[in-house]
Design a protein around this motif. Structure first.
Motif, PDB file in Angstrom:
ATOM      1  N   PRO A 127       0.860  -0.705  -0.007  1.00 52.25           N
ATOM      2  CA  PRO A 127       0.065  -0.081   0.095  1.00 52.25           C
ATOM      3  C   PRO A 127       0.847   1.280  -0.110  1.00 52.25           C
ATOM      4  CG  PRO A 127      -0.871  -1.254   1.553  1.00 52.25           C
ATOM      5  CD  PRO A 127       0.667  -2.195   0.827  1.00 52.25           C
ATOM      6  N   SER A 128       2.227   1.372   0.935  1.00 55.32           N
ATOM      7  CA  SER A 128       2.857   2.295   0.479  1.00 55.32           C
ATOM      8  C   SER A 128       4.467   1.857   0.982  1.00 55.32           C
ATOM      9  CB  SER A 128       2.371   3.841   1.504  1.00 55.32           C
ATOM     10  OG  SER A 128       2.389   2.708   3.054  1.00 55.32           O
ATOM     11  N   CYS A 129       5.398   2.670   0.809  1.00 52.41           N
ATOM     12  CA  CYS A 129       6.885   2.367   0.750  1.00 52.41           C
ATOM     13  C   CYS A 129       7.400   2.459   2.041  1.00 52.41           C
ATOM     14  CB  CYS A 129       7.705   2.797  -0.486  1.00 52.41           C
ATOM     15  SG  CYS A 129       7.587   1.838  -2.154  1.00 52.41           S
ATOM     16  N   ASP A 130       6.827   1.931   3.229  1.00 51.54           N
ATOM     17  CA  ASP A 130       7.176   2.755   4.256  1.00 51.54           C
ATOM     18  C   ASP A 130       9.014   1.195   4.608  1.00 51.54           C
ATOM     19  OD1 ASP A 130       6.787  -0.301   4.775  1.00 51.54           O
ATOM     20  OD2 ASP A 130       5.085  -0.185   5.990  1.00 51.54           O
ATOM     21  N   VAL A 131       9.317   0.710   6.171  1.00 45.25           N
ATOM     22  CA  VAL A 131      10.663   0.705   6.161  1.00 45.25           C
ATOM     23  C   VAL A 131      10.295  -0.580   5.656  1.00 45.25           C
ATOM     24  CG1 VAL A 131      12.743   0.297   7.161  1.00 45.25           C
ATOM     25  CG2 VAL A 131      10.926   2.316   7.983  1.00 45.25           C
ATOM     26  N   GLU A 132       9.398  -1.376   5.847  1.00 42.29           N
ATOM     27  CA  GLU A 132       9.995  -3.135   5.462  1.00 42.29           C
ATOM     28  C   GLU A 132       9.882  -3.127   4.336  1.00 42.29           C
ATOM     29  OE1 GLU A 132       6.678  -6.682   7.018  1.00 42.29           O
ATOM     30  OE2 GLU A 132       5.926  -5.285   7.050  1.00 42.29           O
ATOM     31  N   ALA A 133       8.301  -1.982   3.316  1.00 44.85           N
ATOM     32  CA  ALA A 133       8.126  -2.868   2.352  1.00 44.85           C
ATOM     33  C   ALA A 133      10.322  -1.861   1.807  1.00 44.85           C
ATOM     34  CB  ALA A 133       7.281  -1.981   1.259  1.00 44.85           C
ATOM     35  N   LEU A 134      10.605  -1.082   1.784  1.00 47.51           N
ATOM     36  CA  LEU A 134      11.587  -0.722   1.057  1.00 47.51           C
ATOM     37  C   LEU A 134      12.470  -1.822   1.037  1.00 47.51           C
ATOM     38  CD1 LEU A 134      11.786   2.798   1.717  1.00 47.51           C
ATOM     39  CD2 LEU A 134      11.511   1.616  -0.619  1.00 47.51           C
ATOM     40  N   HIS A 135      13.004  -2.646   2.465  1.00 50.43           N
ATOM     41  CA  HIS A 135      13.791  -3.373   2.549  1.00 50.43           C
ATOM     42  C   HIS A 135      13.623  -4.988   2.104  1.00 50.43           C
ATOM     43  CE1 HIS A 135      16.481  -6.226   4.730  1.00 50.43           C
ATOM     44  NE2 HIS A 135      15.210  -7.065   5.053  1.00 50.43           N
ATOM     45  N   ALA A 136      12.174  -5.042   1.441  1.00 48.49           N
ATOM     46  CA  ALA A 136      11.479  -6.324   0.751  1.00 48.49           C
ATOM     47  C   ALA A 136      11.960  -6.030  -0.649  1.00 48.49           C
ATOM     48  CB  ALA A 136      10.344  -6.618   0.381  1.00 48.49           C
ATOM     49  N   LEU A 137      11.418  -4.653  -1.912  1.00 45.55           N
ATOM     50  CA  LEU A 137      12.028  -3.995  -2.406  1.00 45.55           C
ATOM     51  C   LEU A 137      13.700  -4.575  -3.045  1.00 45.55           C
ATOM     52  CD1 LEU A 137       9.836  -1.431  -3.010  1.00 45.55           C
ATOM     53  CD2 LEU A 137       9.393  -3.360  -3.855  1.00 45.55           C
ATOM     54  N   SER A 138      14.885  -3.866  -1.821  1.00 51.16           N
ATOM     55  CA  SER A 138      15.857  -3.882  -2.528  1.00 51.16           C
ATOM     56  C   SER A 138      16.520  -4.602  -1.718  1.00 51.16           C
ATOM     57  CB  SER A 138      16.451  -2.505  -1.467  1.00 51.16           C
ATOM     58  OG  SER A 138      16.363  -2.644   0.072  1.00 51.16           O
ATOM     59  N   GLU A 139      16.326  -5.938  -0.651  1.00 45.78           N
ATOM     60  CA  GLU A 139      17.260  -6.132  -0.222  1.00 45.78           C
ATOM     61  C   GLU A 139      16.609  -8.437  -0.628  1.00 45.78           C
ATOM     62  OE1 GLU A 139      19.975  -5.893   1.273  1.00 45.78           O
ATOM     63  OE2 GLU A 139      19.932  -3.680   1.893  1.00 45.78           O
ATOM     64  N   VAL A 140      14.992  -7.956  -0.250  1.00 47.33           N
ATOM     65  CA  VAL A 140      14.755  -9.430  -1.054  1.00 47.33           C
ATOM     66  C   VAL A 140      15.057  -9.792  -2.231  1.00 47.33           C
ATOM     67  CG1 VAL A 140      13.239 -10.803  -0.536  1.00 47.33           C
ATOM     68  CG2 VAL A 140      13.827 -10.108   1.166  1.00 47.33           C
ATOM     69  N   PHE A 141      14.134  -8.629  -3.248  1.00 52.61           N
ATOM     70  CA  PHE A 141      14.547  -8.446  -4.608  1.00 52.61           C
ATOM     71  C   PHE A 141      14.794  -8.179  -5.251  1.00 52.61           C
ATOM     72  CE2 PHE A 141       9.060  -8.822  -3.530  1.00 52.61           C
ATOM     73  CZ  PHE A 141       8.894  -9.779  -4.037  1.00 52.61           C
ATOM     74  N   GLY A 142      15.754  -7.449  -4.948  1.00 51.59           N
ATOM     75  CA  GLY A 142      17.130  -7.203  -5.149  1.00 51.59           C
ATOM     76  C   GLY A 142      16.678  -5.854  -6.779  1.00 51.59           C
ATOM     77  N   PHE A 143      15.787  -4.437  -6.377  1.00 56.58           N
ATOM     78  CA  PHE A 143      15.865  -4.327  -7.643  1.00 56.58           C
ATOM     79  C   PHE A 143      15.875  -2.627  -7.622  1.00 56.58           C
ATOM     80  CE2 PHE A 143      10.922  -5.625  -7.045  1.00 56.58           C
ATOM     81  CZ  PHE A 143      10.698  -6.911  -7.617  1.00 56.58           C
ATOM     82  N   HIS A 144      16.738  -2.655  -8.954  1.00 59.06           N
ATOM     83  CA  HIS A 144      17.171  -1.219  -8.608  1.00 59.06           C
ATOM     84  C   HIS A 144      16.771  -0.368  -7.956  1.00 59.06           C
ATOM     85  CE1 HIS A 144      19.651   1.265 -11.910  1.00 59.06           C
ATOM     86  NE2 HIS A 144      20.631   0.397 -12.394  1.00 59.06           N
ATOM     87  N   PRO A 145      17.876   0.349  -7.793  1.00 61.92           N
ATOM     88  CA  PRO A 145      17.832   1.389  -6.942  1.00 61.92           C
ATOM     89  C   PRO A 145      16.946   2.888  -7.969  1.00 61.92           C
ATOM     90  CG  PRO A 145      19.829   1.226  -7.167  1.00 61.92           C
ATOM     91  CD  PRO A 145      19.388   0.439  -8.054  1.00 61.92           C
ATOM     92  N   MET A 146      16.861   3.090  -8.977  1.00 64.14           N
ATOM     93  CA  MET A 146      15.760   3.340  -9.980  1.00 64.14           C
ATOM     94  C   MET A 146      14.408   3.357  -9.849  1.00 64.14           C
ATOM     95  SD  MET A 146      17.922   5.035 -12.957  1.00 64.14           S
ATOM     96  CE  MET A 146      16.997   6.447 -13.640  1.00 64.14           C
ATOM     97  N   ALA A 147      14.026   2.194  -9.715  1.00 70.66           N
ATOM     98  CA  ALA A 147      12.990   1.668  -9.602  1.00 70.66           C
ATOM     99  C   ALA A 147      12.151   1.953  -8.070  1.00 70.66           C
ATOM    100  CB  ALA A 147      12.865   0.002 -10.148  1.00 70.66           C
ATOM    101  N   ILE A 148      13.419   1.778  -7.131  1.00 65.58           N
ATOM    102  CA  ILE A 148      12.602   1.945  -6.442  1.00 65.58           C
ATOM    103  C   ILE A 148      12.431   3.154  -5.389  1.00 65.58           C
ATOM    104  CG2 ILE A 148      13.242   1.571  -4.039  1.00 65.58           C
ATOM    105  CD1 ILE A 148      15.215  -0.850  -4.922  1.00 65.58           C
TER     106      ILE A 148
END
Length: 348
Positions: free
Chosen positions: A35-56
């Protein structure tokens, strides 16, 4: 953040801590709805999925235009859907997607504080309800994404329908001659036009994005078929908005013609009134000329009579035998001369 595993026609909810383990499984479709990019969501996007920083970063910030980026193992898509605000303002509700091999991540971008947060979840909640009731059984990320984006497009179509009802109401007011306050009516016309332009832009840009996705080599044939269908749906939204915008333009031109004719009639009435006032002023001036002329004519004998009526002892004409006839002759002569002068000038 909702972590869902869709398999065997069932939906399983999992905690965010199990996301890494779920990604290693091959027996289901993973859907992560943020629903919103909180700390938990940002951790999942960057650390778990490893998405590109620009996409994040695009997920954290508001994007003013839709976009698509192709990465080696996934596709990142940004779309918008309209939400009507006060006085015809159009809020852009953002939906970001990461479409991978066995997962779909949907991120609801930042929205205006004036918009209910539940509005951003409208499409994903609707699709989840269909899955839970068995009416939808997606087996691939592109099938799930197709269902969500199709729901988003239906929302765009509903918005066009809402604005169309406003356009029809405005047309009825114009043709019925009941526009009310012209300034407010013009504001309503341009608010409707703004709404149609906004959803038209969303449809056109969405169609362009999915048209590009259809040419990506990493998209499977089945996924490409769904992408092409989505592109067609966006093109249909653009066509609908264009048609209604042309219809609204006709209403605006009709109203503009009405205002032009009304202004011309008012101008004619004003010209007629000015002409009448001018003629009245001219007539009044002519009457004043006549009055002034006759006043001057009668003033001459009055002046002579006044002078000779003073009866001073030392007036040289006092004892003239011809004094009285001479005074009368002077009165008649002066009046006659003035009459001829004024007559020649057209005052009498």
């Amino acid at each position: 953040m909702d972590v869902l595993l869709i398999k065997d026609e069932k939906v399983e909810e999992h905690p965010a801590g199990e996301l890494a383990a779920l990604l290693g499984r091959e027996d289901g479709l993973i859907w992560v709805d943020i629903p919103s990019c909180d700390v938990e969501a940002l951790h999942a996007l960057s650390e778990v999925f490893g998405f590109h920083p620009m996409a994040i970063r695009d997920c954290k910030e508001r994007n003013r235009v839709p976009k698509v980026h192709a990465y080696p193992d996934h596709v990142f898509v940004v779309l918008h859907t309209p939400e009507r605000g006060k006085r015809g303002h159009v809020h852009y509700i953002e939906l970001d997607q990461f479409i991978g091999r066995n997962y779909l991540v949907t991120v609801h971008g930042p929205i205006n504080p004036a918009v209910d947060p539940e509005v951003a979840l409208r499409e994903t909640r609707a699709v989840l309800a269909r899955i839970q009731t068995g009416r939808l059984r997606p087996t691939t990320p592109f099938e799930l994404s197709y269902a969500i984006v199709s729901t988003l497009i239906r929302q765009q179509e509903a918005y066009v329908e809402t604005v169309t009802s406003d356009v029809w109401r405005l047309e009825q007011r114009v043709t019925g001659g009941d526009v009310g306050d012209p300034e407010e009516f013009l504001n309503e016309l341009f608010r409707a036009r703004h709404g149609l332009l906004a959803v038209r832009t969303m449809g056109a840009l969405g169609g362009a994005i999915y048209g590009r996705m259809a040419n990506l080599a990493r998209v499977s044939p089945e996924g490409r078929r769904l992408v092409v269908d989505i592109a067609d749906q966006f093109d249909r939204i653009r066509s609908l908005a264009d048609g209604e915008r042309e219809y609204l333009q006709g209403v605006m031109e009709f109203y503009q013609t009405f205002l032009t004719i009304k202004a011309a009639l008012v101008g004619q009435a004003q010209n007629a009134e000015v002409k009448r006032l001018t003629e009245a002023s001219y007539t009044q001036n002519e009457e004043i000329k006549k009055i002034s002329a006759w006043a001057a004519i009668f003033f001459a004998p009055t002046f002579v009579g006044t002078v000779y009526g003073m009866n001073f002892d030392h007036m040289p004409e006092l004892h003239w035998v011809v004094g009285y006839p001479l005074a009368l002759a002077l009165m008649v002569l002066s009046s006659t001369v003035l009459y001829r002068v004024f007559k020649r000038r057209g005052w009498l």
